[in-house]
Design an enzyme around this catalytic site. Structure first.
Site, short mmCIF file in Angstrom:
data_model
loop_
_atom_site.label_atom_id
_atom_site.label_comp_id
_atom_site.label_asym_id
_atom_site.label_seq_id
_atom_site.Cartn_x
_atom_site.Cartn_y
_atom_site.Cartn_z
N LYS A 87 0.82 -1.10 0.04
CA LYS A 87 -0.20 0.02 -0.05
C LYS A 87 1.05 1.10 -0.02
CE LYS A 87 -4.25 0.93 2.05
NZ LYS A 87 -5.20 0.83 3.38
N VAL A 88 0.64 2.15 -1.09
CA VAL A 88 1.53 3.22 -1.34
C VAL A 88 0.84 4.49 -1.35
CG1 VAL A 88 3.06 4.29 -2.98
CG2 VAL A 88 2.96 1.69 -2.81
#
Ligand code: G3P
Length: 224
Positions: A87-88
């Site tokens: 997750k960015v």
């Protein structure tokens, strides 16, 4: 539409899994902190426990905000299990990192999405999932579901395959509206999933069926 649960709580993940409707899990640093999971080793161990529990994608968020840090962290997370999704956050280095992960076949979830422009950038960078935060947009008295509709339309026109994951879901109504708007995935707290079950007429109707059955059964026994 796939159902993910938005928690780092293992009991809640098990409860949703037992319903037979769970397709994946999303977490974030706040949710990990809420469970009291601290320190890199414990955090990695906890992600591994979640991945062992569910077959579907498990989003694990990077804490770094620079390109190199995100890549290093993301690679370490991706090595934990096949179903890890890195997750960015939607920031400049995050977009660069999404492109790098895409080129290196590591699945990603671009988080903290609040506009169609951000959704366009994430799709162009090859994000696997995109997380618009419905509840937090509603909190600002804008319409989170409208954003989902807009992104669904844009991705449809452009033929982009980034999956739209409606996040920051707060209520069962959000789930219904996300489904109607064409979201590919919803990630919800367990309370919102269980809220879908509720209808007073179901409870009243069931009670009546059971009472009628009990009455008929009692008469039958007396007649014998
Ligand atoms: O998936 C993102 C979500 O965890 C944020 O939810 O309720 O903190 O806005 P919320």
């Amino acid at each position: 539409m796939k159902f993910f649960i938005d928690t780092a709580n293992l009991d809640q993940i098990k409860e949703a899994k037992d319903l037979g409707i769970l397709d994946g899990v999303t977490t974030n640093p706040s949710l990990m902190a809420k469970e009291g999971i601290t320190g890199t080793n414990n955090i990695l161990k906890h992600y591994k426990s979640i991945c062992d529990l569910v077959d579907g994608p498990v989003s694990a968020e990077v804490i770094s905000t620079d390109f190199k840090g995100m890549i290093d962290e993301g690679r370490r997370l991706a090595d934990l299990a096949e179903n890890i999704v890195v997750k960015v956050p939607m920031i400049k280095d995050g977009v660069k990192a999404l492109s790098w992960f895409h080129a290196n076949e590591i699945s990603t979830n671009c988080t903290l999405i609040f506009s169609a422009g951000q959704a366009i950038l994430a799709a162009k960078a090859g994000a696997t999932f995109l997380s618009p935060f419905i509840g937090r947009i509603d909190d600002m008295s804008w319409d989170g579901i409208d954003l989902i509709k807009q992104i669904v339309e844009i991705y449809g026109i452009q033929g982009w395959d980034t999956q739209i994951l409606a996040a920051s879901i707060r209520t069962p109504l959000h789930i219904v509206q996300a489904a109607q708007a064409g979201a590919d995935v919803v990630t919800c707290p367990l309370s919102a999933i269980l809220g879908l079950l509720k209808h007073p007429l179901t409870d009243l109707g069931l009670q009546q069926f059971l009472d009628d059955h009990a009455k008929a059964n009692a008469n039958h026994i007396i007649k014998k």
